[in-house]
Scaffold this motif. Structure first.
Motif, mmCIF file in Angstrom:
data_model
loop_
_atom_site.group_PDB
_atom_site.id
_atom_site.type_symbol
_atom_site.label_atom_id
_atom_site.label_comp_id
_atom_site.label_asym_id
_atom_site.label_seq_id
_atom_site.Cartn_x
_atom_site.Cartn_y
_atom_site.Cartn_z
ATOM 1 N N LEU A 14 -9.089 0.409 -0.483
ATOM 2 C CA LEU A 14 -9.012 1.294 -2.423
ATOM 3 C C LEU A 14 -7.565 2.184 -2.256
ATOM 4 O O LEU A 14 -6.977 2.283 -3.574
ATOM 5 C CB LEU A 14 -10.509 2.312 -2.111
ATOM 6 N N VAL A 15 -7.182 3.244 -1.451
ATOM 7 C CA VAL A 15 -5.787 3.925 -1.363
ATOM 8 C C VAL A 15 -5.427 3.677 -0.437
ATOM 9 O O VAL A 15 -5.454 3.601 0.717
ATOM 10 C CB VAL A 15 -7.172 5.633 -1.256
ATOM 11 N N ASP A 16 -3.852 3.579 -0.291
ATOM 12 C CA ASP A 16 -3.388 4.459 0.714
ATOM 13 C C ASP A 16 -2.554 5.257 0.245
ATOM 14 O O ASP A 16 -1.895 5.946 -0.849
ATOM 15 C CB ASP A 16 -2.021 3.075 0.607
ATOM 16 N N ARG A 17 -2.626 6.335 1.030
ATOM 17 C CA ARG A 17 -1.939 7.843 0.840
ATOM 18 C C ARG A 17 -0.506 7.341 2.022
ATOM 19 O O ARG A 17 -0.133 8.610 2.006
ATOM 20 C CB ARG A 17 -3.093 8.541 1.006
ATOM 21 N N GLY A 18 0.159 7.247 2.788
ATOM 22 C CA GLY A 18 0.883 6.771 2.799
ATOM 23 C C GLY A 18 0.788 7.918 4.371
ATOM 24 O O GLY A 18 -0.016 7.691 4.742
ATOM 25 N N HIS A 19 2.250 8.374 4.664
ATOM 26 C CA HIS A 19 1.982 8.818 6.307
ATOM 27 C C HIS A 19 1.416 7.957 7.450
ATOM 28 O O HIS A 19 1.054 8.537 8.876
ATOM 29 C CB HIS A 19 0.892 10.059 6.874
ATOM 30 N N ARG A 20 2.270 7.069 7.576
ATOM 31 C CA ARG A 20 1.988 5.793 8.395
ATOM 32 C C ARG A 20 2.637 6.171 9.484
ATOM 33 O O ARG A 20 3.594 5.871 9.880
ATOM 34 C CB ARG A 20 2.573 4.466 8.055
ATOM 35 N N GLU A 21 2.023 5.886 11.021
ATOM 36 C CA GLU A 21 2.563 6.390 12.868
ATOM 37 C C GLU A 21 2.500 5.341 12.676
ATOM 38 O O GLU A 21 2.866 4.471 13.616
ATOM 39 C CB GLU A 21 1.432 6.740 12.441
ATOM 40 N N LEU A 22 2.043 3.738 12.483
ATOM 41 C CA LEU A 22 2.381 2.190 12.869
ATOM 42 C C LEU A 22 2.930 1.280 11.769
ATOM 43 O O LEU A 22 2.877 1.474 10.427
ATOM 44 C CB LEU A 22 1.302 1.286 13.487
ATOM 45 N N PRO A 23 3.220 0.533 12.098
ATOM 46 C CA PRO A 23 4.210 -0.784 11.239
ATOM 47 C C PRO A 23 2.898 -1.417 10.723
ATOM 48 O O PRO A 23 3.203 -3.005 10.325
ATOM 49 C CB PRO A 23 5.345 -1.345 12.329
ATOM 50 N N ILE A 24 2.186 -0.536 9.530
ATOM 51 C CA ILE A 24 1.387 -1.704 8.848
ATOM 52 C C ILE A 24 1.347 -1.424 7.424
ATOM 53 O O ILE A 24 0.883 -0.263 7.117
ATOM 54 C CB ILE A 24 -0.508 -1.113 9.519
ATOM 55 N N VAL A 48 -8.503 -14.347 7.454
ATOM 56 C CA VAL A 48 -9.650 -13.436 7.135
ATOM 57 C C VAL A 48 -9.189 -11.953 5.950
ATOM 58 O O VAL A 48 -8.231 -11.840 6.473
ATOM 59 C CB VAL A 48 -10.294 -12.356 8.335
ATOM 60 N N ILE A 49 -10.010 -11.173 5.669
ATOM 61 C CA ILE A 49 -9.410 -9.954 4.550
ATOM 62 C C ILE A 49 -10.127 -8.475 5.187
ATOM 63 O O ILE A 49 -11.485 -9.051 4.744
ATOM 64 C CB ILE A 49 -9.012 -10.468 3.077
ATOM 65 N N LEU A 50 -9.454 -7.958 5.769
ATOM 66 C CA LEU A 50 -10.161 -6.987 6.371
ATOM 67 C C LEU A 50 -10.258 -6.022 4.835
ATOM 68 O O LEU A 50 -9.017 -5.587 4.235
ATOM 69 C CB LEU A 50 -8.779 -6.356 7.086
ATOM 70 N N VAL A 51 -11.416 -5.445 5.432
ATOM 71 C CA VAL A 51 -11.322 -3.944 4.305
ATOM 72 C C VAL A 51 -11.595 -2.843 4.561
ATOM 73 O O VAL A 51 -12.430 -2.367 5.565
ATOM 74 C CB VAL A 51 -12.487 -4.974 3.039
ATOM 75 N N ASP A 52 -10.965 -1.397 3.828
ATOM 76 C CA ASP A 52 -11.664 -0.262 4.581
ATOM 77 C C ASP A 52 -10.919 0.279 3.238
ATOM 78 O O ASP A 52 -10.714 -0.179 1.744
ATOM 79 C CB ASP A 52 -10.408 -0.005 5.289
ATOM 80 N N ASP A 53 -11.461 1.622 3.409
ATOM 81 C CA ASP A 53 -11.664 2.640 2.015
ATOM 82 C C ASP A 53 -9.998 3.431 1.549
ATOM 83 O O ASP A 53 -9.304 3.510 0.921
ATOM 84 C CB ASP A 53 -12.623 3.398 2.001
ATOM 85 N N VAL A 54 -9.354 3.965 1.925
ATOM 86 C CA VAL A 54 -8.120 4.892 3.105
ATOM 87 C C VAL A 54 -6.951 4.087 3.985
ATOM 88 O O VAL A 54 -7.434 3.796 5.190
ATOM 89 C CB VAL A 54 -8.579 6.156 2.870
ATOM 90 N N LEU A 55 -5.993 3.468 3.771
ATOM 91 C CA LEU A 55 -5.357 3.053 4.510
ATOM 92 C C LEU A 55 -4.056 4.755 5.107
ATOM 93 O O LEU A 55 -3.888 4.829 3.988
ATOM 94 C CB LEU A 55 -4.271 2.141 4.570
ATOM 95 N N TYR A 56 -4.185 5.242 6.376
ATOM 96 C CA TYR A 56 -3.550 6.755 6.201
ATOM 97 C C TYR A 56 -2.506 6.191 7.525
ATOM 98 O O TYR A 56 -1.309 5.703 7.591
ATOM 99 C CB TYR A 56 -4.448 7.792 6.499
ATOM 100 N N THR A 57 -2.808 6.090 8.763
ATOM 101 C CA THR A 57 -1.938 5.810 10.076
ATOM 102 C C THR A 57 -1.550 5.156 10.318
ATOM 103 O O THR A 57 -1.049 4.299 11.015
ATOM 104 C CB THR A 57 -2.049 7.339 11.384
#
Length: 181
Positions: free
Chosen positions: A135-145, A101-110
């Motif tokens: 589509l966009v990874d903007r950083g600022h992760r709160e979880l190890p993802i 399964v490829i989970l798709v989202d627009d922005v990866l943030y936290t």
């Protein structure tokens, strides 16, 4: 919010999705056991666009599902009059058990949206593997993802906001950085 910059235009988004489609095919040695699942709302439209590109490249369709993570989030504020979460429902057209399964989202943030998506998928079935495309990874992760497929890395400050607009929802294709006031 004042606009700082348009970081992806329609052409850039199209190119990024085409590249991601090729990466998905290459990494999974084809698409025979692949299902794309978009997180509502814009992730669904991105997943459908990826499916179109993959079909153009491979000559066969890939299934696309829709995932509503509302019940898996503890911090979403959209609620009905009786203070219950507004649920739109998921639509997964095939059994995801033993599939990639490829989970798709627009922005990866936290990472919280992705965590909720993982929980929702596991409640539906047991995939052999879950990959993440954004589509966009903007950083600022709160979880190890981290994402397996990224259209563009856009380092941001916490005072900035990334806005993804897609033709299907917003009548334009662009990714913009705004300065929070």
């Amino acid at each position: 919010m004042p606009q700082k910059a348009i970081v992806l235009d329609q052409q850039s988004i199209r190119r990024a999705l085409t590249r991601i489609a090729h990466e998905i095919i290459e990494r999974n040695k084809g698409i025979d056991s692949v299902i794309l699942v978009g997180i509502k709302t814009r992730g669904i439209h991105l997943a459908k666009r990826l499916a179109e590109r993959i079909e153009q490249i491979e000559g066969k369709p890939v299934e696309v599902g829709e995932l509503d993570i509302t019940l898996y989030r503890d911090d979403l504020s959209k609620k009905t009059n009786d203070q219950e979460p507004l649920v739109k429902g998921s639509d997964i057209p095939a059994d995801i058990t033993n599939k990639t399964v490829i989970l798709v989202d627009d922005v990866l943030y936290t990472g919280r949206t992705v965590r909720a998506g993982l929980d929702a998928l596991i409640d539906i079935g047991r995939p052999s593997q879950i990959q993440l495309g954004v589509l966009v990874d903007r950083g600022h992760r709160e979880l190890p993802i981290r994402a397996d497929y990224v259209g563009k890395n856009i380092p941001t400050s916490s005072s900035e906001k990334i806005v993804v607009e897609l033709l299907e929802v917003d009548e334009t294709d662009q990714v913009t950085i705004y300065e929070k006031e």
